[in-house]
Motif scaffolding. Structure first.
Motif, short mmCIF file in Angstrom:
data_model
loop_
_atom_site.label_atom_id
_atom_site.label_comp_id
_atom_site.label_asym_id
_atom_site.label_seq_id
_atom_site.Cartn_x
_atom_site.Cartn_y
_atom_site.Cartn_z
N ASP A 1 0.81 -1.22 0.00
CA ASP A 1 0.00 0.00 0.00
C ASP A 1 0.85 1.27 0.00
O ASP A 1 0.40 2.32 -0.45
N ASN A 2 2.05 1.17 0.55
CA ASN A 2 2.91 2.35 0.68
C ASN A 2 4.12 2.30 -0.25
O ASN A 2 5.10 3.02 -0.05
N ALA A 3 4.04 1.48 -1.27
CA ALA A 3 5.16 1.31 -2.21
C ALA A 3 5.57 2.63 -2.86
O ALA A 3 6.73 2.82 -3.20
N ASN A 4 4.62 3.54 -2.99
CA ASN A 4 4.93 4.83 -3.62
C ASN A 4 5.90 5.67 -2.79
O ASN A 4 6.46 6.64 -3.29
N GLU A 5 6.13 5.30 -1.54
CA GLU A 5 7.08 6.02 -0.70
C GLU A 5 8.53 5.72 -1.08
O GLU A 5 9.44 6.47 -0.71
N LEU A 6 8.74 4.60 -1.77
CA LEU A 6 10.09 4.14 -2.08
C LEU A 6 10.31 4.06 -3.58
O LEU A 6 9.38 3.77 -4.33
N ASN A 7 11.55 4.25 -3.98
CA ASN A 7 11.87 4.00 -5.39
C ASN A 7 11.93 2.49 -5.59
O ASN A 7 12.01 1.73 -4.63
N PRO A 8 11.88 2.04 -6.84
CA PRO A 8 11.85 0.59 -7.09
C PRO A 8 13.01 -0.19 -6.46
O PRO A 8 12.81 -1.29 -5.94
N ALA A 9 14.20 0.37 -6.47
CA ALA A 9 15.35 -0.33 -5.88
C ALA A 9 15.17 -0.49 -4.36
O ALA A 9 15.48 -1.55 -3.80
N ASP A 10 14.67 0.54 -3.71
CA ASP A 10 14.44 0.46 -2.27
C ASP A 10 13.29 -0.50 -1.95
O ASP A 10 13.32 -1.19 -0.93
N GLN A 11 12.28 -0.57 -2.82
CA GLN A 11 11.20 -1.53 -2.63
C GLN A 11 11.75 -2.96 -2.62
O GLN A 11 11.37 -3.77 -1.77
N VAL A 12 12.66 -3.24 -3.55
CA VAL A 12 13.27 -4.57 -3.62
C VAL A 12 14.10 -4.83 -2.36
O VAL A 12 14.03 -5.91 -1.76
N LEU A 13 14.88 -3.85 -1.96
CA LEU A 13 15.71 -3.97 -0.77
C LEU A 13 14.87 -4.28 0.47
O LEU A 13 15.17 -5.21 1.23
N VAL A 14 13.79 -3.54 0.66
CA VAL A 14 12.91 -3.74 1.81
C VAL A 14 12.22 -5.10 1.72
O VAL A 14 12.14 -5.84 2.71
N GLY A 15 11.73 -5.44 0.54
CA GLY A 15 11.06 -6.73 0.35
C GLY A 15 11.98 -7.90 0.64
O GLY A 15 11.59 -8.87 1.29
N ASN A 16 13.22 -7.80 0.16
CA ASN A 16 14.19 -8.88 0.40
C ASN A 16 14.53 -9.00 1.88
O ASN A 16 14.67 -10.11 2.40
N LEU A 17 14.66 -7.87 2.54
CA LEU A 17 14.96 -7.91 3.98
C LEU A 17 13.79 -8.52 4.75
O LEU A 17 13.99 -9.34 5.64
N TRP A 18 12.57 -8.16 4.40
CA TRP A 18 11.40 -8.71 5.07
C TRP A 18 11.35 -10.23 4.89
O TRP A 18 11.13 -10.97 5.84
N THR A 19 11.64 -10.70 3.70
CA THR A 19 11.67 -12.13 3.44
C THR A 19 12.75 -12.80 4.27
O THR A 19 12.52 -13.85 4.90
N SER A 20 13.93 -12.21 4.30
CA SER A 20 15.05 -12.77 5.06
C SER A 20 14.73 -12.83 6.56
O SER A 20 15.02 -13.83 7.22
N LEU A 21 14.15 -11.78 7.08
CA LEU A 21 13.82 -11.74 8.51
C LEU A 21 12.79 -12.80 8.86
O LEU A 21 12.89 -13.47 9.90
N GLN A 22 11.81 -13.01 8.00
CA GLN A 22 10.80 -14.04 8.24
C GLN A 22 11.44 -15.43 8.25
O GLN A 22 11.10 -16.27 9.09
N GLU A 23 12.37 -15.66 7.34
CA GLU A 23 13.06 -16.96 7.29
C GLU A 23 13.89 -17.18 8.55
O GLU A 23 13.90 -18.28 9.11
N GLN A 24 14.57 -16.14 9.01
CA GLN A 24 15.39 -16.26 10.21
C GLN A 24 14.55 -16.45 11.47
O GLN A 24 14.95 -17.16 12.39
N ALA A 25 13.39 -15.80 11.51
CA ALA A 25 12.55 -15.86 12.70
C ALA A 25 11.77 -17.17 12.79
O ALA A 25 11.28 -17.53 13.85
N GLY A 26 11.69 -17.86 11.67
CA GLY A 26 11.00 -19.15 11.64
C GLY A 26 9.52 -19.09 11.58
O GLY A 26 8.78 -18.23 11.66
#
Length: 88
Positions: free
Chosen positions: A63-88
């Motif tokens: 919903d808030n993707a417009n706050e970030l440029n496309p590269a930052d969207q990818v960066l945030v998305g990848n970090l969110w995925t990584s954190l979920q994997e680490q947290a189990g």
């Protein structure tokens, strides 16, 4: 359960601080706000399922993707995925 999961994710973010790049620090700070808000909303609504929290964070990022440029969207998305994997 949500509170424990939120705590685990935020602890992972805090642990990154000493080794994270500037981009990772930006992404983690941005994510922290979305995670905390989603957790507070779930708590207020009496929802205690981790999957509900994950869905709310994902929707909030979308919903808030417009706050970030496309590269930052990818960066945030990848970090969110990584954190979920680490947290189990």
């Amino acid at each position: 359960m949500i509170q424990d999961y939120e705590e685990k994710i935020l602890d992972l973010i805090d642990a990154m601080v000493t080794t994270a790049s500037d981009d990772e620090l930006f992404a983690s700070g941005y994510l922290r706000g979305h995670i905390s808000l989603a957790a507070a909303d779930c708590e207020q609504e009496g929802i205690d399922e981790v999957n509900a929290l994950k869905q709310r964070v994902a929707q909030s990022l979308k919903d808030n993707a417009n706050e970030l440029n496309p590269a930052d969207q990818v960066l945030v998305g990848n970090l969110w995925t990584s954190l979920q994997e680490q947290a189990g």
